[in-house]
Design an enzyme around this catalytic site. Structure first.
Site, PDB file in Angstrom:
ATOM      1  CG  ASP A 479     -28.490 -25.268 -23.397  1.00 17.78           C
ATOM      2  OD1 ASP A 479     -27.702 -25.554 -24.315  1.00 17.78           O
ATOM      3  OD2 ASP A 479     -28.116 -24.937 -22.267  1.00 17.78           O
ATOM      4  CD  GLU A 523     -24.685 -22.651 -21.982  1.00 18.47           C
ATOM      5  OE1 GLU A 523     -24.225 -23.779 -22.219  1.00 18.47           O
ATOM      6  OE2 GLU A 523     -24.204 -21.897 -21.119  1.00 18.47           O
TER       7      GLU A 523
END
Length: 609
Positions: A479, A523
């Site tokens: 992430d 993301e």
């Protein structure tokens, strides 16, 4: 006797109206008990509604009682109105449904759809939807409007809908389980796939003929097919979902533009196909020019006049143009033109389906499976028949050339041979295009790496192989740290650049053929490492983390540094189908990495961290 019947009918209408008014005060309640077995309930017959002439808000409706009408006949189309309509229905026993549910509003072309979930006279959830609102405001990513009932935290709720539409006021509403929706949606997608598949085949088939014969009539036909495909793709709501989800105003613009372009292309095609300028009477030639001028004016006026008015003009002109095409087909048929037979049949079929469509949108008839897809069915049959008309015309010209001279016969034979080659080549090219499309379907559009769906398919295979071979399997969840703040500060285009850069760097650290990198969502990235123990997974994760940490991007003269947090989970599978547990373990470790200050790696094996 006639007067007596009229009076009797009037009395029945008064009685029906009084009953409707009486029952409209409370509305109907829909019991959702055991929906797992029932699967789906049509809500239109349970709706209460009224036309809002005062532009009321939800607070006005909840503050004092209003007189609602009950939709006892189950209407789905309420005609056209410049005023909003309010609809409501009460859903009971949500906690006993037995399955997750959607309320589906299955008409994509309403300008504004305000949704209010009310419990104990208070709004507990609301949405503002419609094709005048950005697509990402929808709670579920679909071309129609899906309202999930999960999370309402009440066993009994009332759904209020405020609908604003410049076109038909269509309100097809039902409640159904997730599984039932996906079953129905799959069937509808199969239909759309068949429709657009046929249209594309017709386009490319005639495109290759156009390339070969250079006949302007084929160009007009291709223009007609292309305009029809774009218009229908927009009317399904798919263009808003897939092509311009952040440009709501483009929806109505595209509908009006191609509602003008499609008949305009059809008229040019008819003029060329029947050679009206040399074979028709002066009045017919004049009418064709008037229609061309009218559709050009409609195209220009679509940018200044109200949508509803332009749509009414378009429907009237389109009906006139199709009727004109039918008249010409019949006329030339009686004049002995064989190609005019299928030509006339094409326009007759299309005229029938346009009538079905117009009767629906004017609420003369209620929507059904045929009228909902009338334009698609009619346009597909019409274009297929028009293509057959091309074949008849080619045969006629061939016979004329045979009678004229032997050389024409040889030329026609050569043309047919070349045509067969072109058709085979087109088939090969279509197969290659399908292969390219398949590759695009497994890649993420932004980063170019694999998408989540393809990852889940391959990961399941690799998990079962690791179970069979008693081999290690590792998964790393990544992430981007502080990505929301980065987006807010530098803008989404720069955020997209960062995601693409990170994807490239991660790919550079994963070198073995069985390893795989995919974008998991937003993301988040995910890496599959077959044959890799927890120690190996930690090494790969650290390499990726350091590589991202070394990224230095420039934005308006300032340096921007990136970092990622990684959670790694490794296992020797003891069950054949337990991939979700491994992914969850990696996700949990990612969460721990975030909690530990970010820009770090947290690993664990099946036995613990």
């Amino acid at each position: 006797m006639v007067l007596f019947c009229v009076l009797q009918l009037s009395c029945l209408m008064v009685v029906a109206g009084s009953v409707n008014a009486q029952t409209s005060l409370d509305g109907k309640v829909v019991d959702l008990t055991n929906m797992e077995a029932r699967q789906r309930i049509q809500l239109n017959a349970h709706l209460a509604y009224f036309e809002d002439t005062d532009d009321l808000g939800i607070d006005d409706l909840l503050a004092e009682p209003y007189e609602w009408s009950i939709n006892q006949s189950g209407l789905r189309n309420f005609g056209q109105s410049s005023n909003p309509y309010w609809f409501k229905v009460t859903l009971d026993n949500l906690d006993q449904a037995g399955a997750p549910l959607y309320v589906r509003f299955a008409y994509p072309h309403v300008d504004l759809l305000d949704v209010f979930w009310v419990h104990d006279n208070a709004v507990i959830k609301r949405y503002r939807l419609g094709d005048s609102v950005a697509f990402n405001e929808r709670p579920v990513d679909n071309r129609v409007y899906l309202l999930p009932l999960e999370g309402l935290a009440a066993p009994r709720v009332t759904l209020y809908l405020k609908v604003v539409s410049q076109g038909p006021m269509e309100v097809p509403l039902d409640v159904l389980t997730y599984s039932k929706f996906y079953e129905l949606d799959k069937a509808e997608l199969i239909w759309y796939g068949a429709y657009f598949g046929v249209m594309l085949v017709m386009f490319f088939y005639n495109f290759f003929i156009f390339v070969l014969v250079r006949d302007i009539t084929y160009f007009y036909y291709l223009f007609y097919v292309a305009s029809t495909v774009v218009l229908q793709f927009t009317l399904t709501g798919a263009s808003f979902q897939l092509l311009w989800p952040l440009s709501p105003a483009l929806n109505n613009t595209m509908v009006l533009t191609f509602t003008s372009m499609m008949p305009l292309a059809a008229i040019f095609f008819v003029r060329s196909f029947l050679q009206l300028e040399t074979t028709a009477k002066p009045l017919v030639r004049w009418l064709a020019r008037v229609l061309v001028t009218a559709f050009f004016l409609q195209l220009l006026l679509s940018f200044v006049l109200p949508y509803a008015l332009v749509l009414k003009i378009a429907h009237a002109l389109s009906f006139t143009a199709v009727s004109f095409g039918l008249y010409l087909g019949v006329t030339y048929w009686f004049r002995g033109v064989r190609a005019a037979r299928t030509f006339a049949l094409a326009w007759l079929v299309y005229l029938i389906f346009i009538l079905i469509y117009l009767l629906q949108i004017t609420s003369t008839t209620q929507p059904n499976i045929v009228s909902i897809h009338a334009l698609e069915i009619g346009s597909m049959l019409e274009l297929v028949l028009l293509s057959l008309s091309f074949g008849h015309r080619i045969n006629e010209e061939k016979e004329m050339r045979i009678r004229a001279q032997d050389q024409a016969l040889k030329a026609q034979s050569a043309l047919n041979r070349n045509l067969d080659q072109l058709v085979r080549r087109r088939t090969d090219e279509l197969e290659q295009a399908n292969a390219r499309l398949k590759e695009l379907s497994i890649k993420d559009g932004l980063t170019g790496i694999f998408n989540r769906r393809h990852f889940e398919e391959l990961a399941q295979t690799e998990y079962q192989r690791s179970f069979r071979d008693k081999n290690w399997l590792s998964i790393a969840m990544l992430d981007v740290d502080h990505f929301k703040g980065l987006n807010d500060r530098y803008g989404h285009p720069f955020g997209d650049l960062c995601l693409k850069k990170i994807a490239t760097v991660i790919m550079g650290q994963v070198r073995r053929p069985p390893d795989m990198v995919a974008r998991y969502g937003g993301e988040e990235f995910i890496v599959l490492l077959p044959g890799t123990s927890v120690e190996g997974g930690n090494v790969v994760a650290e390499n990726m983390r350091r590589a991202v940490e070394d990224i230095c991007l420039q934005h308006e003269g300032a340096e921007v540094r990136l970092s990622i947090s990684i959670g790694v989970a490794s296992t020797l599978p003891s069950q054949r189908d337990d991939l979700e547990s491994l992914i969850k373990a990696a996700d949990d470790n990612l969460y721990k990495a975030k909690k530990s200050g970010r820009n770090c790696v947290v690993c664990s094996s099946a036995g613990g961290a």
